[in-house]
Motif scaffolding. Structure first.
Motif, PDB file in Angstrom:
ATOM      1  N   GLN A 279     -88.681 158.868  35.924  1.00  0.00           N
ATOM      2  CA  GLN A 279     -89.772 159.438  36.712  1.00  0.00           C
ATOM      3  C   GLN A 279     -91.119 159.031  36.134  1.00  0.00           C
ATOM      4  OE1 GLN A 279     -88.736 163.600  36.692  1.00  0.00           O
ATOM      5  NE2 GLN A 279     -87.075 163.317  38.153  1.00  0.00           N
ATOM      6  N   GLU A 280     -91.241 159.066  34.810  1.00  0.00           N
ATOM      7  CA  GLU A 280     -92.486 158.613  34.191  1.00  0.00           C
ATOM      8  C   GLU A 280     -92.685 157.120  34.427  1.00  0.00           C
ATOM      9  OE1 GLU A 280     -95.070 158.939  30.099  1.00  0.00           O
ATOM     10  OE2 GLU A 280     -93.278 160.142  30.360  1.00  0.00           O
ATOM     11  N   LEU A 281     -91.624 156.341  34.310  1.00  0.00           N
ATOM     12  CA  LEU A 281     -91.733 154.907  34.558  1.00  0.00           C
ATOM     13  C   LEU A 281     -92.123 154.624  36.009  1.00  0.00           C
ATOM     14  CD1 LEU A 281     -88.604 153.658  32.587  1.00  0.00           C
ATOM     15  CD2 LEU A 281     -90.993 153.128  32.049  1.00  0.00           C
ATOM     16  N   MET A 282     -91.662 155.429  36.928  1.00  0.00           N
ATOM     17  CA  MET A 282     -92.036 155.232  38.330  1.00  0.00           C
ATOM     18  C   MET A 282     -93.547 155.350  38.505  1.00  0.00           C
ATOM     19  SD  MET A 282     -88.886 157.299  40.072  1.00  0.00           S
ATOM     20  CE  MET A 282     -89.481 157.263  41.762  1.00  0.00           C
ATOM     21  N   PHE A 283     -94.157 156.344  37.875  1.00  0.00           N
ATOM     22  CA  PHE A 283     -95.605 156.484  37.958  1.00  0.00           C
ATOM     23  C   PHE A 283     -96.317 155.259  37.381  1.00  0.00           C
ATOM     24  CE2 PHE A 283     -94.928 161.164  38.336  1.00  0.00           C
ATOM     25  CZ  PHE A 283     -95.729 161.386  39.443  1.00  0.00           C
ATOM     26  N   THR A 284     -95.910 154.827  36.203  1.00  0.00           N
ATOM     27  CA  THR A 284     -96.613 153.721  35.553  1.00  0.00           C
ATOM     28  C   THR A 284     -96.357 152.398  36.265  1.00  0.00           C
ATOM     29  OG1 THR A 284     -94.792 153.532  33.947  1.00  0.00           O
ATOM     30  CG2 THR A 284     -96.702 154.836  33.303  1.00  0.00           C
ATOM     31  N   ASP A 285     -95.156 152.224  36.798  1.00  0.00           N
ATOM     32  CA  ASP A 285     -94.855 150.991  37.527  1.00  0.00           C
ATOM     33  C   ASP A 285     -95.571 150.948  38.869  1.00  0.00           C
ATOM     34  OD1 ASP A 285     -93.271 150.497  35.361  1.00  0.00           O
ATOM     35  OD2 ASP A 285     -91.358 150.510  36.433  1.00  0.00           O
ATOM     36  N   ILE A 286     -95.654 152.093  39.545  1.00  0.00           N
ATOM     37  CA  ILE A 286     -96.398 152.155  40.808  1.00  0.00           C
ATOM     38  C   ILE A 286     -97.874 151.881  40.561  1.00  0.00           C
ATOM     39  CG2 ILE A 286     -97.191 153.732  42.610  1.00  0.00           C
ATOM     40  CD1 ILE A 286     -94.353 155.054  42.412  1.00  0.00           C
ATOM     41  N   LYS A 287     -98.423 152.463  39.488  1.00  0.00           N
ATOM     42  CA  LYS A 287     -99.830 152.233  39.168  1.00  0.00           C
ATOM     43  C   LYS A 287    -100.094 150.744  38.931  1.00  0.00           C
ATOM     44  CE  LYS A 287    -103.569 153.653  36.045  1.00  0.00           C
ATOM     45  NZ  LYS A 287    -103.975 154.563  34.953  1.00  0.00           N
ATOM     46  N   HIS A 288     -99.222 150.089  38.182  1.00  0.00           N
ATOM     47  CA  HIS A 288     -99.400 148.663  37.920  1.00  0.00           C
ATOM     48  C   HIS A 288     -99.318 147.864  39.210  1.00  0.00           C
ATOM     49  CE1 HIS A 288     -98.409 144.578  36.490  1.00  0.00           C
ATOM     50  NE2 HIS A 288     -99.180 144.904  35.464  1.00  0.00           N
ATOM     51  N   LEU A 289     -98.366 148.219  40.050  1.00  0.00           N
ATOM     52  CA  LEU A 289     -98.210 147.518  41.322  1.00  0.00           C
ATOM     53  C   LEU A 289     -99.465 147.628  42.177  1.00  0.00           C
ATOM     54  CD1 LEU A 289     -96.503 146.166  43.592  1.00  0.00           C
ATOM     55  CD2 LEU A 289     -95.728 148.464  44.198  1.00  0.00           C
ATOM     56  N   LEU A 290     -99.984 148.832  42.337  1.00  0.00           N
ATOM     57  CA  LEU A 290    -101.168 149.031  43.185  1.00  0.00           C
ATOM     58  C   LEU A 290    -102.407 148.376  42.594  1.00  0.00           C
ATOM     59  CD1 LEU A 290    -100.605 152.745  44.262  1.00  0.00           C
ATOM     60  CD2 LEU A 290    -100.068 150.659  45.557  1.00  0.00           C
TER      61      LEU A 290
ATOM     62  N   ARG B 291    -103.978 160.439  47.810  1.00  0.00           N
ATOM     63  CA  ARG B 291    -105.312 160.887  48.207  1.00  0.00           C
ATOM     64  C   ARG B 291    -105.437 162.402  48.048  1.00  0.00           C
ATOM     65  NH1 ARG B 291    -108.826 156.730  48.079  1.00  0.00           N
ATOM     66  NH2 ARG B 291    -108.046 154.932  49.255  1.00  0.00           N
ATOM     67  N   LYS B 292    -104.385 163.030  47.545  1.00  0.00           N
ATOM     68  CA  LYS B 292    -104.432 164.474  47.347  1.00  0.00           C
ATOM     69  C   LYS B 292    -105.523 164.815  46.344  1.00  0.00           C
ATOM     70  CE  LYS B 292    -101.018 166.360  45.114  1.00  0.00           C
ATOM     71  NZ  LYS B 292     -99.681 166.900  44.783  1.00  0.00           N
TER      72      LYS B 292
ATOM     73  N   LEU C 186    -104.329 156.494  39.339  1.00  0.00           N
ATOM     74  CA  LEU C 186    -103.396 156.767  40.429  1.00  0.00           C
ATOM     75  C   LEU C 186    -104.107 157.349  41.652  1.00  0.00           C
ATOM     76  CD1 LEU C 186    -100.416 158.064  38.301  1.00  0.00           C
ATOM     77  CD2 LEU C 186    -100.338 156.101  39.843  1.00  0.00           C
ATOM     78  N   ARG C 187    -105.340 157.785  41.478  1.00  0.00           N
ATOM     79  CA  ARG C 187    -106.164 158.215  42.599  1.00  0.00           C
ATOM     80  C   ARG C 187    -107.204 157.158  42.970  1.00  0.00           C
ATOM     81  NH1 ARG C 187    -104.847 163.433  40.400  1.00  0.00           N
ATOM     82  NH2 ARG C 187    -104.058 164.772  42.076  1.00  0.00           N
ATOM     83  N   GLY C 188    -106.934 155.911  42.606  1.00  0.00           N
ATOM     84  CA  GLY C 188    -107.830 154.826  42.940  1.00  0.00           C
ATOM     85  C   GLY C 188    -108.873 154.589  41.864  1.00  0.00           C
TER      86      GLY C 188
ATOM     87  N   LEU D 111     -99.647 167.671  31.043  1.00  0.00           N
ATOM     88  CA  LEU D 111     -98.404 166.995  31.377  1.00  0.00           C
ATOM     89  C   LEU D 111     -98.298 166.879  32.899  1.00  0.00           C
ATOM     90  CD1 LEU D 111     -96.521 169.012  28.702  1.00  0.00           C
ATOM     91  CD2 LEU D 111     -96.485 166.504  28.725  1.00  0.00           C
ATOM     92  N   LEU D 112     -97.199 166.364  33.382  1.00  0.00           N
ATOM     93  CA  LEU D 112     -97.061 166.102  34.820  1.00  0.00           C
ATOM     94  C   LEU D 112     -97.281 167.356  35.655  1.00  0.00           C
ATOM     95  CD1 LEU D 112     -96.374 164.289  37.202  1.00  0.00           C
ATOM     96  CD2 LEU D 112     -93.947 164.626  36.674  1.00  0.00           C
ATOM     97  N   LYS D 113     -96.866 168.512  35.142  1.00  0.00           N
ATOM     98  CA  LYS D 113     -96.970 169.753  35.901  1.00  0.00           C
ATOM     99  C   LYS D 113     -98.414 170.070  36.288  1.00  0.00           C
ATOM    100  CE  LYS D 113     -95.547 174.619  35.691  1.00  0.00           C
ATOM    101  NZ  LYS D 113     -94.779 174.565  36.945  1.00  0.00           N
ATOM    102  N   SER D 114     -99.386 169.575  35.501  1.00  0.00           N
ATOM    103  CA  SER D 114    -100.789 169.842  35.829  1.00  0.00           C
ATOM    104  C   SER D 114    -101.242 169.096  37.076  1.00  0.00           C
ATOM    105  CB  SER D 114    -101.685 169.455  34.652  1.00  0.00           C
ATOM    106  OG  SER D 114    -101.800 168.039  34.563  1.00  0.00           O
ATOM    107  N   ASP D 115    -100.518 168.015  37.449  1.00  0.00           N
ATOM    108  CA  ASP D 115    -100.817 167.206  38.640  1.00  0.00           C
ATOM    109  C   ASP D 115    -102.166 166.504  38.547  1.00  0.00           C
ATOM    110  OD1 ASP D 115     -99.954 166.152  41.092  1.00  0.00           O
ATOM    111  OD2 ASP D 115    -101.133 167.604  42.226  1.00  0.00           O
ATOM    112  N   MET D 116    -102.687 166.314  37.332  1.00  0.00           N
ATOM    113  CA  MET D 116    -103.938 165.578  37.171  1.00  0.00           C
ATOM    114  C   MET D 116    -103.720 164.071  37.273  1.00  0.00           C
ATOM    115  SD  MET D 116    -106.445 167.575  36.943  1.00  0.00           S
ATOM    116  CE  MET D 116    -106.788 169.311  36.753  1.00  0.00           C
TER     117      MET D 116
END
Length: 427
Positions: free
Chosen positions: A154-165, A176-177, A281-283, A331-336
């Motif tokens: 799950q953590e890798l998904m965030f970092t890999d998506i960020k790199h992709l974008l 955009r949340k 991750l928010r641009g 951590l992830l729970k903060s949704d920052m």
């Protein structure tokens, strides 16, 4: 520069959570991470070290299928022949695998089929959970490993998506949340807190789940030391840059200096050339000078520490300082979804969350370590060479996944993970 900052987020007490509920919650969390994605986002691989979101979703399902369903559920039939090759990551004892750099070429199976695969595995895993019960001393450790494995991905998904974008010239945001509205804080002046030395014990106690590389608990000698009370900030790292940090060989390890020149590094990953904004991750967002500097390689972290007349902590120093602290923070729970300023409260800050902290310790086996037998012995043990240990978790680490004894590890040139710096000094 002020920034919104979440209240420290404690790890929820899940000690009495039924295993089936925990399994379902973790599996659903992976799908929630993908909910902002379009179908095109699932397939592309932006570099060999990253994997497509579709592959992560399939591989974590493969793990449960391979190590729990196949050997433990009577009459289980695999979802589809060939998946055991496509979604095997690195387990040589299991069999052949698709080449890692070519995961982005797998347009088939489709995203729809991968979702069907996950549903199939989940249905059979719940049957297995019902059949084995809560008190099966052989089954539960395998299940816990599978669930923690999924949280790693799950953590890798965030970092890999960020790199992709970030590779898209439009710099699209993952979400955009709006960022949660919370207290406004900055980072106070860096202070060093002192710690006693001596013969101390580190490593997992065995009271709760841990990975095998956190064991065995053992004694180690630590000299008296000091730790920075917070993480190094963007503003402090910018001072290093303006002092010629990337041009002065005296601060760099030899391999680091070679890497800087070969790769043309002149700033942290995701910073703009103007040094006034960074991709998140928010641009694209303005660079917050009070927030922790992030996406640094070990080489950059070490060079900054030398410039600052300090050093990186050892993993023993870090763990001994953190072991009495509650696991709470950004951590992830903060949704920052990004590192945030420390604030000016007294004591050690940001030990958990925000960014993984590079240590000076090589990723090697603890004294007396023995990898488990079989394919699962390949999970950690075979990577104990040429990598460095990081501690503490990041802003995209699940809150119930990290602990003081947790050992993350990456190659020193890696930058795409949420990696930062805490300084240490000798006394």
């Amino acid at each position: 520069m002020a920034a919104v900052y979440p209240a420290a987020t404690p790890v929820p007490d899940r000690s009495h959570e039924p295993l089936a509920c925990r399994y379902t919650r973790i599996r659903e969390a992976s799908l929630a991470i993908c909910s902002p994605l379009e179908v095109e986002d699932y397939v592309v691989q932006s570099m060999p070290d990253a994997s497509p979101a579709k592959w992560h979703l399939a591989h974590t399902s493969w793990f449960f299928e391979q190590f729990l369903l196949r050997p433990l559920l009577n009459g289980y039939q695999p979802f589809q022949a060939g998946f055991e090759v496509l979604f095997n990551s690195y387990y040589q004892a299991v069999g052949p695998m698709h080449l890692r750099p070519e995961r982005g070429l797998l347009t088939r199976p489709t995203v729809k089929e991968v979702f069907a695969y996950r549903q199939y595995v989940d249905e059979h895993m719940l049957k297995l959970l019902d059949a084995r019960g809560e008190d099966d001393e052989h089954f539960e450790p395998l299940l816990e490993l599978g669930m923690n494995h999924e949280q790693q991905h799950q953590e890798l998904m965030f970092t890999d998506i960020k790199h992709l974008l970030s590779k898209n010239p439009l710099l699209p945001a993952y979400t955009r949340k709006p960022q949660p509205a919370t207290e406004v804080r900055t980072s106070g002046p860096l202070q060093f807190l002192t710690f006693e030395g001596g013969v101390r014990e580190i490593g997992a106690t065995g009271k709760h789940f841990c990975f095998d590389n956190e064991t065995p608990r053992h004694r180690t000698l630590v000299e008296p030391y000091a730790l920075g009370d917070r993480l190094v900030t963007n503003g402090e790292y910018l001072e290093f840059m303006r002092d010629g940090g990337y041009r002065r060989a005296e601060f760099w390890l030899s391999d680091g200096w070679s890497t800087v020149n070969q790769e043309g590094w002149v700033r942290p990953f995701y910073w703009t050339p103007a040094l006034d904004a960074e991709f998140t991750l928010r641009g694209l967002q303005p660079l917050d000078m009070a927030a922790p500097v992030c996406h640094l390689s070990y080489y950059e972290a070490d060079a900054f520490a030398r410039w600052a007349n300090a050093r990186l902590p050892t993993e023993a120093e870090w763990e001994l300082a953190a072991e009495s602290l509650p696991v709470k923070g950004n951590l992830l729970k903060s949704d920052m979804l990004k590192p945030l300023p420390a604030g000016d409260q007294p004591g050690l800050k940001q030990m958990f969350g925000d960014v993984w902290e590079w240590t000076a310790s090589p990723y090697v086996a603890y004294p007396g370590y023995r990898a488990v037998k079989g394919a699962l012995g390949e999970y950690n043990g075979k990577f104990m060479c040429s990598q460095l240990v990081l501690r503490g978790g990041s802003c995209v680490t699940p809150a119930d996944h990290v602990r003081a004894s947790y050992r993350n590890f990456f190659y020193p040139q890696s930058r795409w993970q949420f990696m930062g710096v805490r300084l240490a000094r000798d006394l």
